[in-house]
Design a protein around this motif. Structure first.
Motif, short mmCIF file in Angstrom:
data_model
loop_
_atom_site.label_atom_id
_atom_site.label_comp_id
_atom_site.label_asym_id
_atom_site.label_seq_id
_atom_site.Cartn_x
_atom_site.Cartn_y
_atom_site.Cartn_z
N CYS B 169 7.93 15.04 -6.68
CA CYS B 169 6.68 15.17 -5.93
C CYS B 169 7.02 15.79 -4.68
N ALA B 170 5.89 16.44 -3.86
CA ALA B 170 6.06 16.86 -2.48
C ALA B 170 6.04 15.85 -1.43
N VAL B 171 6.88 15.87 -0.44
CA VAL B 171 6.99 14.84 0.65
C VAL B 171 5.94 15.63 1.64
N THR B 172 4.87 14.51 1.60
CA THR B 172 3.70 14.97 2.38
C THR B 172 3.53 14.57 3.86
N ALA B 173 4.58 13.45 4.04
CA ALA B 173 4.67 12.81 5.43
C ALA B 173 5.81 11.95 5.46
N LEU B 174 6.27 11.71 6.76
CA LEU B 174 7.61 10.98 6.93
C LEU B 174 6.79 9.81 7.59
N VAL B 175 7.43 8.29 7.21
CA VAL B 175 7.03 7.15 7.54
C VAL B 175 8.19 6.60 8.65
N GLU B 176 7.23 5.97 9.63
CA GLU B 176 8.28 5.20 10.63
C GLU B 176 7.75 4.07 10.83
N THR B 177 8.37 2.96 10.78
CA THR B 177 7.90 1.53 11.01
C THR B 177 8.91 0.73 12.05
N GLY B 178 9.93 1.26 12.01
CA GLY B 178 10.94 0.37 12.78
C GLY B 178 11.56 -0.70 11.96
N GLY B 179 11.33 -0.75 10.54
CA GLY B 179 11.88 -1.72 9.86
C GLY B 179 12.42 -1.07 8.64
N ALA B 180 12.40 -1.78 7.55
CA ALA B 180 13.35 -1.50 6.04
C ALA B 180 12.45 -0.06 5.42
N GLU B 181 11.06 0.09 5.68
CA GLU B 181 10.47 0.97 5.21
C GLU B 181 11.06 2.55 5.85
N ASP B 182 11.64 2.56 6.78
CA ASP B 182 12.25 3.80 7.28
C ASP B 182 13.28 4.35 6.30
N GLY B 183 14.04 3.45 5.36
CA GLY B 183 14.87 4.11 4.59
C GLY B 183 14.14 3.89 2.97
N GLN B 184 13.15 4.11 3.06
CA GLN B 184 12.49 3.98 1.61
C GLN B 184 11.53 5.03 1.08
N VAL B 185 11.22 5.26 -0.07
CA VAL B 185 10.37 6.37 -0.37
C VAL B 185 9.05 5.57 -1.07
N PHE B 186 7.96 6.22 -0.83
CA PHE B 186 6.83 5.65 -1.44
C PHE B 186 5.91 6.48 -2.30
N LEU B 187 5.59 6.22 -3.28
CA LEU B 187 4.54 6.98 -4.19
C LEU B 187 3.38 6.06 -4.93
N PRO B 188 2.36 6.81 -5.26
CA PRO B 188 1.19 6.30 -5.56
C PRO B 188 1.35 5.49 -6.85
N PHE B 189 0.69 4.30 -6.87
CA PHE B 189 1.09 3.13 -7.60
C PHE B 189 1.20 3.45 -9.26
N GLY B 190 0.15 4.37 -9.66
CA GLY B 190 0.11 4.51 -11.14
C GLY B 190 1.32 5.32 -11.45
N GLU B 191 1.75 6.42 -10.53
CA GLU B 191 3.06 7.08 -10.65
C GLU B 191 4.34 6.03 -10.67
N ALA B 192 4.11 5.53 -9.96
CA ALA B 192 5.49 4.34 -9.71
C ALA B 192 5.55 3.49 -11.05
N SER B 193 4.35 2.98 -11.42
CA SER B 193 4.44 2.10 -12.75
C SER B 193 5.01 3.06 -14.06
N THR B 194 4.75 4.26 -14.16
CA THR B 194 5.26 5.09 -15.01
C THR B 194 6.69 5.37 -14.90
N LEU B 195 7.08 5.68 -13.59
CA LEU B 195 8.52 5.83 -13.29
C LEU B 195 9.33 4.94 -13.54
N PHE B 196 8.71 3.51 -13.26
CA PHE B 196 9.55 2.52 -13.26
C PHE B 196 9.54 1.85 -14.61
N ALA B 197 8.50 2.22 -15.68
CA ALA B 197 8.33 1.60 -16.76
C ALA B 197 7.90 0.31 -16.80
#
Lengths: 235, 377
Positions: B169-197
């Protein structure tokens, strides 16, 4: 039968005794003139006769009803039904027309009737001035409106306090003529005046002095004699 | 014959017009009071919902997790939550699915989510690198710290690996929350379901809802009954703070209404006392002509009631305008018109007017015509 009867009436304001044992009987249809200097008790006497006040002691009987036994509403009702008042200062409501000022007395008496109020104004020569406000009327005209207002409810007694005090000679004649006409229809008139000439128009004249009716004499030869033995209240 | 009621109406009208100045002062004072009361009552009613909506900027305040007996939630839990809440009370709902993936040989937490719910459920997220184009519907979002460590910038394409499965996937934006999210990656729910099986599974539901703490607790109990095997609860620190803020705002509105009612009462009282003093001779004359105290009180009260009703209607209109202005400034929304204010505000205005008239009425009753007309009768 007397229409007004006062028996040993005293009115005390603190230390001041405004009326000091006044006795007075006025027959129905009689015209009584009361004279006296300022502060002699004339106003206090008229307040009692007009049911605006009650005596400290003694009996006041108006049209057969004892004033002493009446509460404020009873006094108001007796005044409304029995008394018509003419004031030296006219006391017209400034924002009402001549017609509405007369209707005001009807309204508080029973029911406002524009046609009858207009007739009362026509009777005092004010038919052309029905819709004029007091400020648009001369002193004589205002007093005639005041007389129309006093007479519109056909009162048994007319109380007039210096009714010509603020008028010129011509208007004085007009007002006296109106009062005379009322009296000639058999109604009772009590008139307070400083003017002996006006007092002589009455059947009888009394003089107030220091709270007492000090002198009482017939003002005219035809006047009925006042007696004090017919004061019994109406059953 | 002229009927007495019409003369009564004429007398009232003439009397009010005669004293335009003083009547205007009385009218203005009650109108002002009624308008502020109408505005504040409207705000009092609206402020709960509006403040609650504003406080949603802090993010989700309601969590749904799998119960002890279950590994994950299903779409049924989300459906049940939606069915229990009216649409206007549900700001947003985010279904999340977590797992660990590899990106350029580094392990990091990946989360599947609906990108279109980010603004509603986590409005405090700062997104950068997409030239202010808003939240993209596709691609992936990368936490700011993870991007720095991996040397990835927006526009770069990355590959997420989990066991034998790969997702580019293409990184479309960077996320900054000041929390744990700053070290994570986020993808659309359906794609995540497939990737995680893990098709059909949800790890966590985060919801942003409008309502007091008690309502949220009630909702949690209802949801647990509707969808067995789920554990729902409000996020207490947010819901409690919300409740405290709302309570304070309502208390301020309440005190303001009481003070304004009192000041309206006092200014009306002063205006009416002046009016009675000005009319002493007229009142005395009316009594001398045969008006009873009861009739004078009725006449005076009728004048006050007319002023009160007129002030109530004007105040209602002005109050609605004022409430609208305040809401536009504070919440950038229009106020909803409450029809029950139509009878209420004029009634309150008449009540205040009647209360303000009590002392002047005593003056009218006690006024002795013989004393006022002294020397003339």
């Amino acid at each position: 039968m007397s229409v007004i009867c006062l028996e040993n009436v005293v009115k005390q304001y603190g230390e001041v005794r405004a009326l000091d044992g006044v006795n007075l009987t006025v027959e129905r249809g009689e015209w009584l003139a009361i004279m006296g200097p300022s502060g002699s008790g004339k106003t206090t006497l008229l307040n009692l006769l007009g049911c605006l006040d009650v005596p400290t002691s003694g009996n006041v009987i108006i049209d057969g009803r004892k004033v002493a036994g009446l509460d404020t509403d009873g006094l108001t009702a007796l005044r409304r039904e029995t008394i018509g008042s003419i004031f030296q200062q006219f006391h017209l409501v400034p924002y009402l027309s001549a017609l509405e000022n007369v209707m005001l007395a009807q309204y508080f008496h029973s029911m406002a009737d524009a046609a009858e109020a207009a007739r009362a104004l026509e009777a005092v020569g004010m038919g052309e001035r029905l819709h004029h406000k007091p400020s648009q009327l001369s002193g004589g005209e205002q007093q005639r409106v005041c007389i129309a207002r006093a007479l519109v409810n056909y009162p048994a007694i007319l109380l007039a306090d210096e009714p010509t005090g603020n008028l010129d000679r011509a208007n004085e004649e007009v007002v006296l003529e109106l009062i005379r006409g009322f009296h000639q229809r058999g109604q009772t008139v009590i008139l307070v005046t400083h003017n002996p000439e006006i007092a002589r128009c009455a059947d009888r004249m009394s003089v107030m002095s220091y709270g007492k009716l000090r002198a009482c004499a017939d003002a005219s030869p035809a006047g009925p004699a006042a007696t004090g033995d017919e004061c019994a209240p109406r059953p | 014959m002229t009927h007495t009621p019409s003369f009564f109406a004429r007398l009232l009208l003439r009397s009010l017009l005669e004293r335009k100045g003083r009547v205007t002062v009385a009218l203005a004072s009650v109108t002002l009071g009624a308008s502020v009361i109408a505005a504040f009552v409207t705000l009092y009613v609206d402020v709960g919902a509006k403040m609650s909506r504003e406080l949603r900027a802090y993010g989700a305040n309601f969590v749904v997790e799998p119960g002890e007996s279950r590994r994950s939630l299903t779409g049924e839990a989300e459906q049940a939550l939606r069915s229990l809440l009216p649409a206007e009370r549900l700001v947003g709902i985010q279904a999340l699915l977590y797992d660990v993936v590899e990106l350029q040989g580094r392990r990091l937490v990946a989360a599947g989510m609906a990108f279109d719910q980010i603004r509603a459920v986590t409005p405090y997220w700062q997104l950068s690198g997409n030239d202010g184009a808003g939240i993209p519907a596709t691609g992936c979002l990368l936490g700011r710290d993870a991007a720095r460590k991996l040397g990835v910038e927006p526009g770069h394409e990355v590959e997420l690996v989990m066991e034998a499965r790969r997702h580019r996937c293409a990184v479309t934006a960077l996320v900054e929350t000041g929390g744990a999210e700053d070290g994570q990656v986020f993808l659309p729910f359906g794609e995540a379901s497939t990737l995680f099986a893990r098709p059909g599974e949800i790890d966590l539901l985060l919801a942003s809802i409008i309502g007091a703490l008690e309502e949220a607790e009630g909702l949690a109990r209802a949801l647990e009954q509707r969808a067995p095997g789920v554990a729902a609860h409000p996020i207490l620190k947010l819901s409690r703070s919300e409740g405290i803020i709302l309570e304070k705002v309502r208390a301020i509105v309440y005190v303001a209404v009481v003070l304004i009612t009192a000041s309206t009462f006092v200014s009306l009282l002063i205006a009416l006392l002046a009016m009675v003093s000005q009319r002493r001779r007229e009142i005395a004359l009316m009594k001398a002509l045969g008006a009873t105290d009861r009739r004078m009180r009725f006449h005076f009260l009728a004048e006050v009631a007319i002023t009160g009703v007129a002030a109530g209607i004007l105040g209602l209109a002005a109050g609605y305008g004022l409430a609208n202005l305040i809401e536009r400034v504070l919440f950038a929304t229009a106020v909803s018109f409450r029809w029950w204010l139509v009878p209420l505000v004029p009634a309150v205005a008449v009540l205040i007017s009647a209360a303000g008239a009590l002392i002047p009425l005593r003056m009218v009753t006690r006024l002795h015509p013989a004393l006022v007309l002294k020397g003339d009768y």
